[in-house]
Design an enzyme around this catalytic site. Structure first.
Site, mmCIF file in Angstrom:
data_model
loop_
_atom_site.group_PDB
_atom_site.id
_atom_site.type_symbol
_atom_site.label_atom_id
_atom_site.label_comp_id
_atom_site.label_asym_id
_atom_site.label_seq_id
_atom_site.Cartn_x
_atom_site.Cartn_y
_atom_site.Cartn_z
ATOM 1 N N ARG A 4 0.816 -1.398 0.142
ATOM 2 C CA ARG A 4 -0.072 -0.154 0.083
ATOM 3 C C ARG A 4 0.758 1.303 0.036
ATOM 4 O O ARG A 4 0.446 2.193 -0.374
ATOM 5 C CB ARG A 4 -1.117 0.044 1.137
ATOM 6 C CG ARG A 4 -2.086 -0.963 1.036
ATOM 7 C CD ARG A 4 -3.060 -0.797 2.228
ATOM 8 N NE ARG A 4 -4.393 -1.431 1.665
ATOM 9 C CZ ARG A 4 -5.575 -1.508 2.546
ATOM 10 N NH1 ARG A 4 -5.190 -1.170 3.936
ATOM 11 N NH2 ARG A 4 -6.468 -2.045 2.261
ATOM 12 N N LYS B 228 -16.547 -16.413 4.254
ATOM 13 C CA LYS B 228 -18.247 -16.512 4.292
ATOM 14 C C LYS B 228 -18.938 -16.155 3.092
ATOM 15 O O LYS B 228 -18.843 -15.071 2.598
ATOM 16 C CB LYS B 228 -18.580 -15.489 5.611
ATOM 17 C CG LYS B 228 -18.087 -16.087 6.925
ATOM 18 C CD LYS B 228 -17.977 -15.029 7.752
ATOM 19 C CE LYS B 228 -19.004 -14.337 8.579
ATOM 20 N NZ LYS B 228 -18.805 -13.151 9.331
ATOM 21 N N GLY C 167 -8.345 -8.751 0.602
ATOM 22 C CA GLY C 167 -7.067 -8.657 1.333
ATOM 23 C C GLY C 167 -6.156 -9.948 1.176
ATOM 24 O O GLY C 167 -4.859 -10.051 1.168
ATOM 25 N N GLY D 153 -12.273 -4.400 1.731
ATOM 26 C CA GLY D 153 -13.683 -4.050 1.620
ATOM 27 C C GLY D 153 -14.196 -3.119 0.607
ATOM 28 O O GLY D 153 -15.259 -3.276 -0.004
HETATM 29 P P1 ADP Z 1 -10.403 -12.148 0.965
HETATM 30 O O1 ADP Z 1 -9.730 -11.353 2.155
HETATM 31 O O2 ADP Z 1 -9.585 -12.151 -0.237
HETATM 32 O O3 ADP Z 1 -11.788 -11.404 0.524
HETATM 33 P P2 ADP Z 1 -11.667 -13.763 2.671
HETATM 34 O O4 ADP Z 1 -11.497 -12.813 3.986
HETATM 35 O O5 ADP Z 1 -13.146 -13.736 2.576
HETATM 36 O O6 ADP Z 1 -10.889 -13.450 1.527
HETATM 37 O O7 ADP Z 1 -11.318 -15.272 3.124
HETATM 38 C C1 ADP Z 1 -10.174 -15.655 3.483
HETATM 39 C C2 ADP Z 1 -9.895 -16.544 4.391
HETATM 40 O O8 ADP Z 1 -10.964 -17.561 4.405
HETATM 41 C C3 ADP Z 1 -8.535 -17.320 4.799
HETATM 42 O O9 ADP Z 1 -8.004 -16.817 5.953
HETATM 43 C C4 ADP Z 1 -8.642 -18.935 4.662
HETATM 44 O O10 ADP Z 1 -7.782 -19.682 5.250
HETATM 45 C C5 ADP Z 1 -10.406 -18.797 4.873
HETATM 46 N N1 ADP Z 1 -10.846 -20.131 4.152
HETATM 47 C C6 ADP Z 1 -10.730 -20.681 2.737
HETATM 48 N N2 ADP Z 1 -11.309 -21.754 2.611
HETATM 49 C C7 ADP Z 1 -11.428 -22.194 3.909
HETATM 50 C C8 ADP Z 1 -12.172 -23.338 4.086
HETATM 51 N N3 ADP Z 1 -12.547 -24.409 3.532
HETATM 52 N N4 ADP Z 1 -12.504 -23.549 5.685
HETATM 53 C C9 ADP Z 1 -12.099 -22.717 6.465
HETATM 54 N N5 ADP Z 1 -11.562 -21.301 6.037
HETATM 55 C C10 ADP Z 1 -11.298 -21.121 4.675
HETATM 56 MG MG MG Z 2 -10.105 -11.485 4.030
#
Ligand code: ADP
Ligand code: MG
Length: 401
Positions: free
Chosen positions: A36, A202, A358, A381
């Site tokens: 960043r 989620k 992120g 976000g």
């Molecule tokens: P981003 O920051 O790219 O938007 P998220 O914050 O939604 O992604 O999700 C990232 C997290 O999801 C990571 O810490 C990863 O470990 C977790 N994750 C991915 N697949 C699984 C899974 N099958 N079970 C539990 N956690 C998971």
């Molecule tokens: Mg995340």
């Protein structure tokens, strides 16, 4: 509507307030990842190389908002910035709007760079306080929003401050211009096939993005923890994988919508599983179709990896948000790495590829794929809100071109 950018600003001899997002991950006392900071350099250089005076503002972490806290000082960030710019960066005081800060600004020369201390030490920042914003506004002749990672926020420096600038110029910086370009312009009329890859923790975090992108995409691939809510909606056994019970109905509705509209919706068909949510449970099993009771899915399986990579290889536009598994742990990183590599290969074959989120950006960095993506967003976000198609208040307050 395109926004005025810093390059259209006459900066010579002017005090230019630049809101950057230096909310970088810290490990111990050092900076974990300076992406960043590097991303803000073009805007800072654009100002100082034309004789402007760059007054930088940012938040870092979540201090209490009751004054200075050593843990959240921006000093290490300023040190790194100074190294990257090859010139000194001034730190006026522990309070971003006290008399010392104002004096330091008054004494700046053309081409100087000054970093105000963490905006969130002040209650006014999270409080969206207009009086606090007025004090910041008094320090500058123009306002530049280059804090893409904060554009979805309504904090004082993002919203009240451009308002408080009144008739003084309000423009976007080069990072924000680039982010908006990729995340909104490129998605208005994407080159097809347009493939959306969603994953991560989620369904509830990403539901807005799925709803908006499903009707626009040719194919949607879903992995990560959120896939199990969809797999469950298909009536399959998911063992003790993470499922959001209150979202199973939404998942079923989206599966039906995809089927009715001819959008390909790909869900994992095999799964890398373990009995415990740990890195080294030592009982990793791959299940086809149904997951055995007692096991949880922690990565997409090998068949799914090949299937996803094959869909991605035909894409002309790819948007990726969310890892395919628990990529932080070696046994469950392969799915994310395979998908990331397939997207990088697609870029090499001429596709526009955009990574938001992120953790996804961290994964891309870790796998050394960042240079092979068209764009890796600096905002989690904020990029998600763009994918949802929801406008930013902070950007509405910037002057139109
Ligand atoms: P981003 O920051 O790219 O938007 P998220 O914050 O939604 O992604 O999700 C990232 C997290 O999801 C990571 O810490 C990863 O470990 C977790 N994750 C991915 N697949 C699984 C899974 N099958 N079970 C539990 N956690 C998971
Ligand atoms: Mg995340």
């Amino acid at each position: 509507m395109p926004k005025k950018t810093v390059e259209s600003l006459d900066v010579k001899g002017k005090r230019v307030l630049i809101r950057v997002d230096f909310n970088v991950p810290m490990d111990g006392t050092g900076i974990g990842d300076d992406r960043r900071i590097r991303a803000a350099i073009p805007t800072i250089k654009s100002v100082i190389e034309r004789g402007g005076r760059a007054i930088l503002m940012s938040h870092l972490g979540r201090p209490k908002g009751e004054g200075f806290e050593e843990t959240f000082t921006l000093v290490p960030v300023g040190v790194r910035l100074s190294e990257l710019l090859g010139r000194p960066v001034a730190f006026p005081s522990h309070d971003c709007v006290d008399a010392d800060a104002a004096n330091a600004v008054a004494q700046m020369d053309d081409g100087d760079v000054l970093l105000l201390e963490n905006l969130r030490f002040h209650p006014g920042e999270k409080g969206a306080d207009l009086q606090f914003a007025n004090k910041l506004a008094a320090m500058g002749d123009a306002y530049v929003n280059d804090a893409f990672g904060s554009c979805h926020r309504l904090d004082a420096s993002m919203v009240a401050l451009p308002t408080a600038m009144g008739a003084k110029p309000r423009v976007v910086g080069l990072l924000v211009e680039k982010e908006l370009g990729f995340l909104s312009e490129a998605l208005k009329d994407p080159a097809r096939p347009f493939v959306v890859v969603l994953g991560g923790a989620k369904v509830s975090d990403k539901i807005g993005a799925i709803e908006r992108l499903l009707p626009r995409a040719d194919a949607v691939l879903i992995g990560g923890a959120m896939a199990y809510t969809f797999v469950k909606a298909l009536g399959k056994n998911v063992g003790k994988s993470r499922v959001e019970e209150d979202r199973v109905k939404d998942a079923r509705r989206m599966i039906e919508q995809a089927a009715n509209t001819g959008v390909e919706l790909h869900l994992p068909t095999d799964h890398v599983c373990s009995t415990a949510f740990t890195e080294d449970a030592g009982d990793i099993e791959v299940f086809d179709d149904e997951i055995k009771d007692g096991y949880m899915g922690l990565d997409i399986g090998p068949k799914t990896q090949i299937q996803f990579a094959s869909v991605i290889s035909k894409a002309k536009t790819v948007v990726w948000n969310g890892p395919m598994g628990v990529f932080e742990w070696a046994p469950f990183r392969v799915g994310t790495k395979m998908v990331g590599t397939a997207i990088a290969d697609a870029t090499d074959s001429g596709a526009i590829t955009i990574v938001g989120g992120g953790d996804s950006a961290a994964a891309v960095d870790e796998f050394k794929l960042a240079d092979r993506m068209s764009h890796v967003s600096t905002g989690g976000g904020a990029s998600l809100q763009m994918l949802e198609g929801r406008p930013f208040k902070a950007i509405e307050l910037i002057e139109d071109e």
